[in-house]
Scaffold this motif. Structure first.
Motif, mmCIF file in Angstrom:
data_model
loop_
_atom_site.group_PDB
_atom_site.id
_atom_site.type_symbol
_atom_site.label_atom_id
_atom_site.label_comp_id
_atom_site.label_asym_id
_atom_site.label_seq_id
_atom_site.Cartn_x
_atom_site.Cartn_y
_atom_site.Cartn_z
ATOM 1 N N VAL A 116 0.354 -7.287 -5.426
ATOM 2 C CA VAL A 116 -0.581 -6.253 -5.836
ATOM 3 C C VAL A 116 -0.169 -4.951 -5.152
ATOM 4 O O VAL A 116 -0.027 -4.910 -3.930
ATOM 5 N N TYR A 117 0.014 -3.902 -5.950
ATOM 6 C CA TYR A 117 0.460 -2.614 -5.434
ATOM 7 C C TYR A 117 -0.676 -1.594 -5.573
ATOM 8 O O TYR A 117 -1.236 -1.420 -6.660
ATOM 9 N N PHE A 118 -1.024 -0.946 -4.471
ATOM 10 C CA PHE A 118 -2.054 0.083 -4.454
ATOM 11 C C PHE A 118 -1.422 1.429 -4.098
ATOM 12 O O PHE A 118 -0.641 1.497 -3.143
ATOM 13 N N ASN A 119 -1.788 2.482 -4.837
ATOM 14 C CA ASN A 119 -1.544 3.806 -4.279
ATOM 15 C C ASN A 119 -2.854 4.284 -3.656
ATOM 16 O O ASN A 119 -3.863 3.568 -3.663
ATOM 17 N N ASP A 120 -2.864 5.484 -3.082
ATOM 18 C CA ASP A 120 -4.059 5.936 -2.364
ATOM 19 C C ASP A 120 -5.281 6.004 -3.279
ATOM 20 O O ASP A 120 -6.381 5.612 -2.903
ATOM 21 N N ARG A 121 -5.084 6.491 -4.493
ATOM 22 C CA ARG A 121 -6.219 6.654 -5.389
ATOM 23 C C ARG A 121 -6.812 5.302 -5.805
ATOM 24 O O ARG A 121 -8.031 5.118 -5.823
ATOM 25 N N SER A 122 -5.963 4.341 -6.118
ATOM 26 C CA SER A 122 -6.477 3.043 -6.551
ATOM 27 C C SER A 122 -7.174 2.320 -5.401
ATOM 28 O O SER A 122 -8.159 1.612 -5.601
ATOM 29 N N GLU B 43 1.097 1.102 -13.603
ATOM 30 C CA GLU B 43 2.267 0.733 -12.817
ATOM 31 C C GLU B 43 2.385 1.587 -11.568
ATOM 32 O O GLU B 43 2.881 1.121 -10.544
ATOM 33 N N SER B 44 1.928 2.840 -11.648
ATOM 34 C CA SER B 44 2.040 3.712 -10.489
ATOM 35 C C SER B 44 0.769 3.736 -9.649
ATOM 36 O O SER B 44 0.757 4.321 -8.570
ATOM 37 N N PHE C 228 0.821 -1.204 0.000
ATOM 38 C CA PHE C 228 0.000 0.000 0.000
ATOM 39 C C PHE C 228 0.856 1.255 0.000
ATOM 40 O O PHE C 228 2.036 1.242 0.387
ATOM 41 N N GLY C 229 0.210 2.354 -0.393
ATOM 42 C CA GLY C 229 0.910 3.621 -0.518
ATOM 43 C C GLY C 229 1.442 4.170 0.787
ATOM 44 O O GLY C 229 2.349 5.004 0.785
ATOM 45 N N ASP C 230 0.880 3.717 1.926
ATOM 46 C CA ASP C 230 1.378 4.219 3.216
ATOM 47 C C ASP C 230 2.525 3.383 3.764
ATOM 48 O O ASP C 230 2.934 3.546 4.912
ATOM 49 N N GLY C 231 3.032 2.438 2.933
ATOM 50 C CA GLY C 231 4.176 1.637 3.347
ATOM 51 C C GLY C 231 3.834 0.369 4.100
ATOM 52 O O GLY C 231 4.731 -0.368 4.513
#
Length: 578
Positions: free
Chosen positions: A70-76, A93-94, A41-44
């Motif tokens: 699976v990689y998530f940023n805050d928006r996803s 990817e981002s 996740f985006g918060d580490g």
């Protein structure tokens, strides 16, 4: 636990779904295809999702060798549970990135698509995500909301212009200084009016014939094929099982307390009759009766007295069973005969059976003669099966016999608990709705026979390895009482001659002379011979067979919310914690 990170958020979401929407978890576990997902996740923070039969184990830890990452940023992460947009639009990817072998990545995509579409409609899930997004409102695209308190449609248009809405005019003002930009939550929050009311019996009915809005009860957004916006009147397909069980349990408890007289002899009879029902329970039988009645077009309220009757029978059976089995605890408290003596306990159990019959007969003015006679016929059949099953088990204990085959246990369990716990409640609910055809009533038998056996096996396992709070009886009570469980049958099959003789010797010791050491010794041998794992696997297979029969045999019932409740109960057996 408090939601402090994105990993906590996913773990809590899966845990919530496991108890409130078992069918969703079972479907997601199938999509996972036995693969392990590592989430970043985006918060580490990190989390791991791993299927365990029909369950999903979610932990806020990082796994070393996942099949898919699976990689998530805050928006996803936001968009996973926002159904106005398509999650596929967020794959980048981002933003939302899947890494792994092709088939594994596709399985992960299907899993999150299913969880997104079906979990969003549950208010309990919405509450979890609301708690998380309120940690940092602006982080999710929120901005100061000058339109708080405005007309929802106007607020929605303003949101569309500012970018905080979805562009379709479906956001609304919130009682906070921010709009989150999280379309699903903003919309539902704007529709909320006061606190959520307690569900009535008729809240099991579809909105078109029973009432309720998106703001006052859980709403499903997925029909198995596609998702639907929550502001349209669409069929209910998933239901919050815990809320439904609690609602039906509360309504039937009210009926039970109403029917028990408030007069003397109170301390010796009527107060004791209230004891076991007041201790609570899962609410499984009342929910099965009321949901079946509603699924077949009746009113859930028409089934309340029959649900109360079967609960009265159930508690009367428990009082007598505890005496016969020598049990000392029931639902975390001393059994009735331990607290008040065998004589008063026996008399209380007799009175509960008498009042249960009276409750069935009280349907005459509202349901009429034919349906009431049908209910009496079903109740008599249920009681006959129950006492036959009890006789079989007590006979095994008296003769120090252990059956050789699992099928012998299946027969005993179906008769002793399966009929009055699973099969009869469904048939009684159908009769309350006016269905008395033997051919139609039999459609419920095989599915709920299998589900009932699986449920009982899991209860037996919980008594050995589960927390006391989950089971409600004394730890290892079944071993002390000499219950013939699948684990015991399997142990005696696998044991060599010396061990078999030692176990049979222990089984012959009277309950009052057995010690915790005897029970611990038998449990140790069951663990050593893999008997508990065998029982868990057997219960899982039986439950899956039951679910298949549910879908095939009950396909004649149209898809509606009450049928969805029945489906959730069918899946609850495969997903409940052990």
């Amino acid at each position: 636990m408090p939601i402090e990170s994105a990993a906590d958020l996913l773990v809590e979401t899966v845990g919530c779904l496991a108890s409130r929407a078992p069918a969703v978890v079972a479907a997601a576990a199938r999509e996972m295809r036995g693969l392990t997902f590592g989430l970043h996740f985006g918060d580490g923070t990190h989390a791991t999702l791993e299927p365990k039969r029909s369950r999903i184990e979610a932990t806020a830890t990082q796994t070393d060798s996942p099949d898919v990452e699976v990689y998530f940023n805050d928006r996803s992460l936001n968009r996973v549970f926002d159904l106005e947009g398509r999650p596929v639009d967020e794959i980048s990817e981002s933003g939302w990135d899947f890494r792994g072998e092709r088939d594994a990545v596709l399985a992960a995509w299907r899993t999150f698509q299913l969880l997104s579409q079906r979990a969003s409609g549950l208010r309990a899930v919405q509450a979890i995500w609301k708690e998380y997004r309120e940690l940092e409102p602006t982080k999710w695209g929120g901005e100061p909301d000058a339109g708080v308190g405005e007309d929802p449609s106007a607020a929605g248009n303003a949101g569309a212009e500012s970018g905080s809405g979805n562009g379709n005019g479906h956001t609304s003002g919130l009682p906070t200084p921010y709009r989150t930009g999280w379309s699903a939550l903003d919309y539902l929050e704007g529709r909320r009016s006061g606190s959520v009311p307690r569900l009535s019996a008729d809240a099991l009915l579809p909105a078109s014939i029973g009432g309720g809005t998106v703001a006052d009860r859980p709403r499903s957004l997925w029909d198995g094929v596609e998702s639907h916006p929550w502001w349209l009147s669409t069929p209910f397909t998933d239901a919050d099982l815990m809320d439904t069980l609690a609602s039906c349990r509360t309504r039937v408890a009210e009926e039970l307390m109403r029917i028990i007289p408030d007069r003397e002899p109170s301390e010796q009879l009527y107060g004791l009759m209230r004891d076991y029902p007041a201790r609570g329970g899962k609410g499984l039988r009342p929910t099965l009766i009321m949901a079946t009645c509603a699924a077949l077009g009746g009113s859930a309220e028409d089934a309340v007295r029959s649900a109360a009757a079967i609960e009265m029978f159930h508690n009367g059976f428990l009082v007598h069973d505890d005496i016969a089995d020598g049990s000392t605890f029931r639902r975390g408290q001393p059994t009735l005969h331990e607290s008040h003596g065998v004589g008063l306990a026996v008399n209380t159990g007799d009175a509960m059976n008498l009042f249960a019959v009276d409750l069935v007969l009280s349907n005459l003015p509202t349901l009429g003669l034919a349906r009431t006679l049908g209910l009496i016929q079903e109740i008599i059949h249920m009681c006959r099966e129950t006492v036959e099953g009890q006789a079989i088990e007590l006979g095994w204990i008296r003769s120090a016999a252990v059956p050789d085959q699992d099928e012998d246990y299946f027969t005993m369990s179906t008769k002793k608990t399966g009929w009055y716990t699973c099969i009869s409640p469904c048939r009684l609910g159908a009769v309350c709705a006016g269905v008395t055809s033997p051919e139609v009533l039999q459609r419920f038998d095989e599915a709920f026979r299998l589900i009932g056996i699986a449920f009982q096996i899991q209860d037996d396992v919980l008594n050995l390895v589960g927390e006391e709070a989950l089971y409600g009886k004394e730890p290892l009570g079944d071993l002390l009482e000499g219950k013939r469980t699948v684990m015991l049958i399997d142990l005696m099959r696998k044991a060599d001659v010396p061990l078999r003789k030692r176990m049979l010797t222990q089984l012959m010791i009277p309950r009052v002379d057995k010690t915790q050491d005897h029970a611990n010794d038998m449990l140790k041998e069951m663990r050593r011979h893999g008997c508990i794992e065998y029982a868990v696997g057997l219960a899982d297979r039986l439950a899956h067979q039951g679910v298949r029969h549910f879908e095939e045999d009950l396909s004649f019932i149209e898809e509606n919310e009450p049928k969805a409740v029945l489906r959730q109960i069918a899946h609850y057996v495969t997903t409940r914690p052990l």
